[in-house]
Design a protein around this motif. Structure first.
Motif, PDB file in Angstrom:
ATOM      1  N   ALA A  27      31.748  20.247 115.942  1.00 37.46           N
ATOM      2  CA  ALA A  27      32.377  20.752 114.725  1.00 37.46           C
ATOM      3  C   ALA A  27      31.508  20.473 113.503  1.00 37.46           C
ATOM      4  N   ALA A  28      30.775  19.354 113.526  1.00 31.19           N
ATOM      5  CA  ALA A  28      29.945  18.984 112.379  1.00 31.19           C
ATOM      6  C   ALA A  28      28.854  20.004 112.120  1.00 31.19           C
ATOM      7  N   HIS A  29      28.408  20.697 113.147  1.00 31.32           N
ATOM      8  CA  HIS A  29      27.368  21.688 112.910  1.00 31.32           C
ATOM      9  C   HIS A  29      27.806  23.101 113.252  1.00 31.32           C
ATOM     10  N   ALA A  30      29.108  23.313 113.350  1.00 29.12           N
ATOM     11  CA  ALA A  30      29.610  24.649 113.644  1.00 29.12           C
ATOM     12  C   ALA A  30      29.287  25.620 112.509  1.00 29.12           C
ATOM     13  N   ALA A  31      29.365  25.163 111.281  1.00 31.68           N
ATOM     14  CA  ALA A  31      29.060  26.002 110.133  1.00 31.68           C
ATOM     15  C   ALA A  31      28.599  25.114 108.990  1.00 31.68           C
ATOM     16  N   ALA A  32      27.747  25.653 108.170  1.00 28.87           N
ATOM     17  CA  ALA A  32      27.260  24.893 107.022  1.00 28.87           C
ATOM     18  C   ALA A  32      28.418  24.575 106.086  1.00 28.87           C
ATOM     19  N   PRO A  33      28.472  23.352 105.555  1.00 27.22           N
ATOM     20  CA  PRO A  33      29.567  22.974 104.662  1.00 27.22           C
ATOM     21  C   PRO A  33      29.382  23.450 103.221  1.00 27.22           C
ATOM     22  N   PHE A  34      28.302  24.194 102.976  1.00 30.44           N
ATOM     23  CA  PHE A  34      28.024  24.731 101.643  1.00 30.44           C
ATOM     24  C   PHE A  34      27.191  25.993 101.809  1.00 30.44           C
ATOM     25  N   ASP A  35      27.020  26.726 100.727  1.00 30.62           N
ATOM     26  CA  ASP A  35      26.227  27.949 100.724  1.00 30.62           C
ATOM     27  C   ASP A  35      24.752  27.582 100.916  1.00 30.62           C
ATOM     28  N   LEU A  36      24.141  28.105 101.959  1.00 25.98           N
ATOM     29  CA  LEU A  36      22.738  27.780 102.247  1.00 25.98           C
ATOM     30  C   LEU A  36      21.771  28.368 101.218  1.00 25.98           C
ATOM     31  N   ASP A  37      22.268  29.216 100.329  1.00 26.63           N
ATOM     32  CA  ASP A  37      21.440  29.763  99.259  1.00 26.63           C
ATOM     33  C   ASP A  37      21.572  28.972  97.961  1.00 26.63           C
ATOM     34  N   ASP A  38      22.312  27.865  97.983  1.00 32.56           N
ATOM     35  CA  ASP A  38      22.489  27.011  96.812  1.00 32.56           C
ATOM     36  C   ASP A  38      21.148  26.364  96.469  1.00 32.56           C
ATOM     37  N   VAL A  39      20.657  26.651  95.272  1.00 34.88           N
ATOM     38  CA  VAL A  39      19.328  26.186  94.846  1.00 34.88           C
ATOM     39  C   VAL A  39      19.220  24.660  94.876  1.00 34.88           C
ATOM     40  N   GLY A  40      20.274  23.971  94.479  1.00 32.01           N
ATOM     41  CA  GLY A  40      20.257  22.507  94.504  1.00 32.01           C
ATOM     42  C   GLY A  40      20.111  21.963  95.916  1.00 32.01           C
ATOM     43  N   ARG A  41      20.790  22.597  96.864  1.00 32.75           N
ATOM     44  CA  ARG A  41      20.697  22.160  98.271  1.00 32.75           C
ATOM     45  C   ARG A  41      19.322  22.482  98.845  1.00 32.75           C
ATOM     46  N   ILE A  42      18.789  23.639  98.482  1.00 38.06           N
ATOM     47  CA  ILE A  42      17.441  24.018  98.934  1.00 38.06           C
ATOM     48  C   ILE A  42      16.428  22.997  98.412  1.00 38.06           C
ATOM     49  N   ASP A  43      16.546  22.630  97.141  1.00 39.91           N
ATOM     50  CA  ASP A  43      15.630  21.641  96.553  1.00 39.91           C
ATOM     51  C   ASP A  43      15.749  20.284  97.242  1.00 39.91           C
ATOM     52  N   ALA A  44      16.982  19.869  97.554  1.00 43.62           N
ATOM     53  CA  ALA A  44      17.178  18.593  98.262  1.00 43.62           C
ATOM     54  C   ALA A  44      16.522  18.664  99.643  1.00 43.62           C
ATOM     55  N   GLY A  45      16.689  19.786 100.317  1.00 37.05           N
ATOM     56  CA  GLY A  45      16.055  19.968 101.623  1.00 37.05           C
ATOM     57  C   GLY A  45      14.540  19.965 101.520  1.00 37.05           C
ATOM     58  N   LYS A  46      14.033  20.572 100.468  1.00 36.64           N
ATOM     59  CA  LYS A  46      12.583  20.612 100.262  1.00 36.64           C
ATOM     60  C   LYS A  46      12.019  19.204 100.081  1.00 36.64           C
TER      61      LYS A  46
ATOM     62  N   PRO B 276      25.057  14.995 108.630  1.00 33.80           N
ATOM     63  CA  PRO B 276      25.130  16.450 108.828  1.00 33.80           C
ATOM     64  C   PRO B 276      24.808  17.219 107.551  1.00 33.80           C
ATOM     65  N   GLU B 277      25.298  16.742 106.422  1.00 30.10           N
ATOM     66  CA  GLU B 277      25.031  17.425 105.156  1.00 30.10           C
ATOM     67  C   GLU B 277      23.532  17.434 104.835  1.00 30.10           C
ATOM     68  N   GLN B 278      22.850  16.329 105.071  1.00 32.72           N
ATOM     69  CA  GLN B 278      21.408  16.261 104.816  1.00 32.72           C
ATOM     70  C   GLN B 278      20.649  17.198 105.759  1.00 32.72           C
ATOM     71  N   ILE B 279      21.098  17.296 106.987  1.00 37.53           N
ATOM     72  CA  ILE B 279      20.459  18.223 107.928  1.00 37.53           C
ATOM     73  C   ILE B 279      20.673  19.654 107.465  1.00 37.53           C
ATOM     74  N   TRP B 280      21.886  19.970 107.003  1.00 35.62           N
ATOM     75  CA  TRP B 280      22.130  21.324 106.492  1.00 35.62           C
ATOM     76  C   TRP B 280      21.267  21.619 105.272  1.00 35.62           C
ATOM     77  N   GLU B 281      20.951  20.609 104.451  1.00 35.65           N
ATOM     78  CA  GLU B 281      20.043  20.833 103.328  1.00 35.65           C
ATOM     79  C   GLU B 281      18.646  21.175 103.828  1.00 35.65           C
ATOM     80  N   LEU B 282      18.196  20.517 104.882  1.00 37.73           N
ATOM     81  CA  LEU B 282      16.920  20.888 105.499  1.00 37.73           C
ATOM     82  C   LEU B 282      16.976  22.329 105.996  1.00 37.73           C
ATOM     83  N   VAL B 283      18.069  22.684 106.631  1.00 39.77           N
ATOM     84  CA  VAL B 283      18.233  24.054 107.142  1.00 39.77           C
ATOM     85  C   VAL B 283      18.201  25.047 105.985  1.00 39.77           C
ATOM     86  N   ALA B 284      18.849  24.716 104.871  1.00 37.59           N
ATOM     87  CA  ALA B 284      18.833  25.610 103.703  1.00 37.59           C
ATOM     88  C   ALA B 284      17.396  25.846 103.238  1.00 37.59           C
ATOM     89  N   TYR B 285      16.600  24.783 103.205  1.00 44.86           N
ATOM     90  CA  TYR B 285      15.201  24.919 102.795  1.00 44.86           C
ATOM     91  C   TYR B 285      14.413  25.748 103.808  1.00 44.86           C
TER      92      TYR B 285
END
Length: 117
Positions: free
Chosen positions: A21-40, A98-107
């Motif tokens: 369930a933790a990785h069934a779907a991203a918990p935020f919009d993967l196009d969120d610039v702040g999340r992309i930057d964190a992943g970067k 999981p949230e940090q991994i999703w930020e990597l995925v967003a990037y």
């Protein structure tokens, strides 16, 4: 079945379901610039130097830029659980939330939409 064994089996099933369930779907919009930057930033500090290269180009692994077959759910699973055999990658699921991994995925998704070098 003994009660202790039954409880242990149930606990194992619940943990597996929670992990799925933790990785069934991203918990935020993967196009969120702040999340992309964190992943970067996370990518730059742990993924770029040896394996994936700067901005996901070069290194020992295939590049991410221009990857038209990029699948966010698959990327999440590989980052979390790692990969064996061809294209070995260590699992990061016990290092990152999981949230940090999703930020990597967003990037990585952001990179996949960039032109290939």
């Amino acid at each position: 079945m003994r009660a202790a064994t039954l409880r242990q089996s149930l606990a194992t099933l619940l943990l597996a379901a929670a992990g799925a369930a933790a990785h069934a779907a991203a918990p935020f919009d993967l196009d969120d610039v702040g999340r992309i930057d964190a992943g970067k930033r996370r990518f730059g500090s742990t993924c770029a130097a040896y394996c994936h290269g700067s901005e996901g180009v070069g290194g020992r692994a295939p590049g991410f830029k221009g990857n038209t077959r990029f699948l966010p759910d698959e990327a999440y699973q590989i980052i979390s659980e790692g990969r064996r055999g061809q294209g070995v990658m260590p699992p990061w699921g016990k290092v990152y939330t999981p949230e940090q991994i999703w930020e990597l995925v967003a990037y990585l998704q952001h990179l996949s939409r960039q032109p290939a070098p």
